[in-house]
Design a protein around this motif. Structure first.
Motif, PDB file in Angstrom:
ATOM      1  N   CYS A   1      31.110  36.437  47.001  1.00  0.00           N
ATOM      2  CA  CYS A   1      30.108  35.442  46.192  1.00  0.00           C
ATOM      3  C   CYS A   1      28.801  36.250  46.271  1.00  0.00           C
ATOM      4  CB  CYS A   1      30.174  34.265  47.066  1.00  0.00           C
ATOM      5  SG  CYS A   1      29.037  32.765  46.148  1.00  0.00           S
ATOM      6  N   ARG A   2      28.228  36.718  45.096  1.00  0.00           N
ATOM      7  CA  ARG A   2      26.916  37.112  45.019  1.00  0.00           C
ATOM      8  C   ARG A   2      26.318  36.683  43.638  1.00  0.00           C
ATOM      9  NH1 ARG A   2      29.073  42.703  46.188  1.00  0.00           N
ATOM     10  NH2 ARG A   2      29.337  43.177  44.269  1.00  0.00           N
ATOM     11  N   LEU A   3      25.901  35.379  43.981  1.00  0.00           N
ATOM     12  CA  LEU A   3      25.279  34.528  42.664  1.00  0.00           C
ATOM     13  C   LEU A   3      23.886  35.444  42.656  1.00  0.00           C
ATOM     14  CD1 LEU A   3      26.034  30.888  43.544  1.00  0.00           C
ATOM     15  CD2 LEU A   3      27.229  32.465  42.277  1.00  0.00           C
ATOM     16  N   ALA A   4      23.516  35.324  41.228  1.00  0.00           N
ATOM     17  CA  ALA A   4      22.267  36.196  40.557  1.00  0.00           C
ATOM     18  C   ALA A   4      21.230  35.543  41.326  1.00  0.00           C
ATOM     19  CB  ALA A   4      22.038  35.699  38.935  1.00  0.00           C
TER      20      ALA A   4
ATOM     21  N   SER B   1      28.204  37.744  40.785  1.00  0.00           N
ATOM     22  CA  SER B   1      29.557  37.763  40.765  1.00  0.00           C
ATOM     23  C   SER B   1      29.660  36.121  40.323  1.00  0.00           C
ATOM     24  CB  SER B   1      30.315  37.698  42.149  1.00  0.00           C
ATOM     25  OG  SER B   1      29.977  36.730  42.906  1.00  0.00           O
ATOM     26  N   GLN B   2      30.739  35.608  40.157  1.00  0.00           N
ATOM     27  CA  GLN B   2      30.980  34.203  40.254  1.00  0.00           C
ATOM     28  C   GLN B   2      31.066  33.813  41.701  1.00  0.00           C
ATOM     29  OE1 GLN B   2      31.731  31.846  37.469  1.00  0.00           O
ATOM     30  NE2 GLN B   2      31.134  33.703  36.113  1.00  0.00           N
TER      31      GLN B   2
ATOM     32  N   GLY C   1      26.158  34.437  34.694  1.00  0.00           N
ATOM     33  CA  GLY C   1      25.464  32.934  34.247  1.00  0.00           C
ATOM     34  C   GLY C   1      26.257  31.962  35.221  1.00  0.00           C
ATOM     35  N   ALA C   2      26.668  32.426  36.465  1.00  0.00           N
ATOM     36  CA  ALA C   2      27.259  31.271  37.385  1.00  0.00           C
ATOM     37  C   ALA C   2      26.257  30.456  37.953  1.00  0.00           C
ATOM     38  CB  ALA C   2      28.373  31.970  38.318  1.00  0.00           C
ATOM     39  N   ARG C   3      25.201  31.021  38.073  1.00  0.00           N
ATOM     40  CA  ARG C   3      23.955  30.390  38.628  1.00  0.00           C
ATOM     41  C   ARG C   3      22.878  29.896  37.790  1.00  0.00           C
ATOM     42  NH1 ARG C   3      19.519  32.426  43.169  1.00  0.00           N
ATOM     43  NH2 ARG C   3      18.449  30.165  43.590  1.00  0.00           N
ATOM     44  N   PHE C   4      22.613  30.906  36.728  1.00  0.00           N
ATOM     45  CA  PHE C   4      21.718  30.283  35.925  1.00  0.00           C
ATOM     46  C   PHE C   4      22.351  30.815  34.344  1.00  0.00           C
ATOM     47  CE2 PHE C   4      19.050  31.885  39.167  1.00  0.00           C
ATOM     48  CZ  PHE C   4      18.208  30.732  39.611  1.00  0.00           C
TER      49      PHE C   4
ATOM     50  N   PRO D   1      39.204  35.366  43.826  1.00  0.00           N
ATOM     51  CA  PRO D   1      39.394  36.202  45.002  1.00  0.00           C
ATOM     52  C   PRO D   1      40.641  37.008  45.120  1.00  0.00           C
ATOM     53  CG  PRO D   1      38.831  34.094  45.840  1.00  0.00           C
ATOM     54  CD  PRO D   1      39.084  33.947  44.334  1.00  0.00           C
ATOM     55  N   ASP D   2      41.711  36.584  44.071  1.00  0.00           N
ATOM     56  CA  ASP D   2      43.025  37.297  43.813  1.00  0.00           C
ATOM     57  C   ASP D   2      42.957  38.516  42.818  1.00  0.00           C
ATOM     58  OD1 ASP D   2      44.467  35.847  45.342  1.00  0.00           O
ATOM     59  OD2 ASP D   2      45.382  34.498  43.990  1.00  0.00           O
TER      60      ASP D   2
END
Length: 417
Positions: free
Chosen positions: A35-38, A91-92, A135-138, A392-393
């Motif tokens: 998990c690495r959100l923008a 990432s998502q 675009g998962a966070r913003f 994750p898969d």
């Protein structure tokens, strides 16, 4: 054989995979995934990891007004526009480790090969990590590349707000301060590259089914994002007769059926997805007063997207079950076809490692869709198991990723000289 020829054969696959594994630890989840959100702490940590790699290789490291990070290896003629290679590091929320990151690492491996072999290319090479592709966070995504390519205004990007109320602009300010504190050069304005290359996992099952390590991407589908609100009237679930109801859920259901029917007339190439749906006041014994939902609409033809846009607007102008509808276009990105001249460079580079190289159209959008507006642009795909991504898969085979990275390096060698 010139120094720059067969650059892919000289690439250190062991070192490349070490980088893949090192980066996958930043933002790692248990038991797997990342998990690495923008612009969050882990995304910024990944930026600094990339900066460290570039600095250790003697590169000049720049960042710009959107937090895009560039590693520059100077060429024999610094006045020439650089070849640009890269993708993204964000990432998502629960993702695999290779979506986006692989493209940055493949570029880094290409740059590392030039340095290790003592080769100075004719033109500069720059590796880029674009900000907020997912675009998962913003939302919407591809903020860094769309701004760089002149497709979106800075002022509209920085006003985006995440689910916790944090402005993009505030998170960006912290990121820029962090990069500045590490003594990096600030290059505020975009530039025009010689060309842009992006390697990405396929996010689909085709290459795996064909047993191919690499595919040439001929273009990217366009995408329209819609936000639709249906307004009815809340009332008691037990006392309100059917004929007296203005039920936003029932209205949304009928509208969605009509929207899908219009979309599916365009055949199997079209992609129609409702990813979010919510009701208000969200009570078990209250008729819904408001229904809101999103549509992700994709197709390789701009004419089809425009035709459906007109049809969707017509449907939204009607009342459904006595309810009013409001349609908002959240994002619109036109499809692109990559230039034949650059596709041929990728075909020739791939043919040395694989025969009968497949060509695909990307169903997902990537930073390359924006770069295509400012310079010759093309992409390579490498397979991911069962086509799974954003999960994750997500999994890639080392041999496939290494083969695709060698093809990228081979193509880079041709374009740099």
């Amino acid at each position: 054989m010139n120094d720059w020829q067969r650059l892919g054969q000289r690439l250190d696959g062991e070192r490349f995979w070490d980088d893949v594994e090192a980066l996958s630890k930043i933002g790692a989840l248990e038991p797997k995934g990342i998990c690495r959100l923008a612009l969050d702490e882990k995304d910024n940590q990944a930026r600094l990891w990339l900066v460290e790699q570039g600095t250790s290789l003697g590169c000049t490291v720049h960042y710009d007004a959107l937090g895009n990070v560039f590693l520059r290896l100077e060429g024999q003629d610094p006045s020439l526009a650089p070849l640009l290679i890269g993708s993204h590091l964000d990432s998502q929320p629960r993702a695999g480790a290779h979506d986006g990151a692989l493209g940055v690492l493949a570029g880094l491996a290409t740059l590392r090969t030039l340095v290790d072999e003592g080769i100075t290319p004719r033109r500069p090479l720059e590796i880029v990590a674009w900000t907020n592709e997912e675009g998962a966070r913003f939302a919407p995504g591809a903020s860094g590349s769309s701004w760089f390519a002149g497709q979106r205004e800075y002022t509209s990007i920085v006003e985006a707000v995440d689910s916790h109320g944090t402005r993009f602009g505030d998170a960006l300010k912290d990121c820029l301060a962090l990069l500045g504190a590490h003594g990096l050069d600030f290059r505020p304005d975009p530039f025009v590259p010689h060309a842009f290359l992006e390697l990405h996992i396929e996010q689909g099952p085709i290459l795996e089914s064909l047993h191919k390590s690499v595919g040439v991407v001929s273009g990217i589908q366009g995408v329209n994002w819609y936000e639709i609100t249906v307004e009815g009237q809340a009332n008691h679930a037990g006392t309100t007769p059917r004929g007296a109801r203005r039920d936003a859920f029932d209205a949304a259901h009928e509208l969605i059926t009509a929207l899908k029917a219009a979309a599916y007339e365009q055949g199997d190439e079209l992609r129609f997805t409702i990813g979010k749906f919510s009701l208000w006041p969200d009570s078990v014994n209250t008729i819904a007063q408001r229904a809101t939902f999103t549509i992700d609409l994709r197709h390789p033809s701009q004419n089809v997207l425009e035709s459906l846009d007109m049809r969707f607007r017509e449907l939204a102008e009607r009342q459904w079950r006595g309810c009013d509808v409001h349609l908002k276009v959240a994002s619109r990105v036109a499809p692109v076809k990559f230039p034949e001249s650059l596709l041929e460079v990728l075909r020739q580079s791939a043919s040395s490692d694989c025969s009968d190289v497949p060509e695909l159209v990307s169903g997902a959008f990537h930073d390359a869709i924006h770069l295509a507006h400012v310079c010759p642009t093309a992409m390579l795909f490498t397979p991911c198991r069962a086509g799974i991504s954003h999960h994750p898969d997500e999994h890639i085979e080392r041999d496939d990723a290494e083969s695709a990275t060698r093809v990228l390096a081979e193509a880079a060698g041709r374009l740099l000289n």
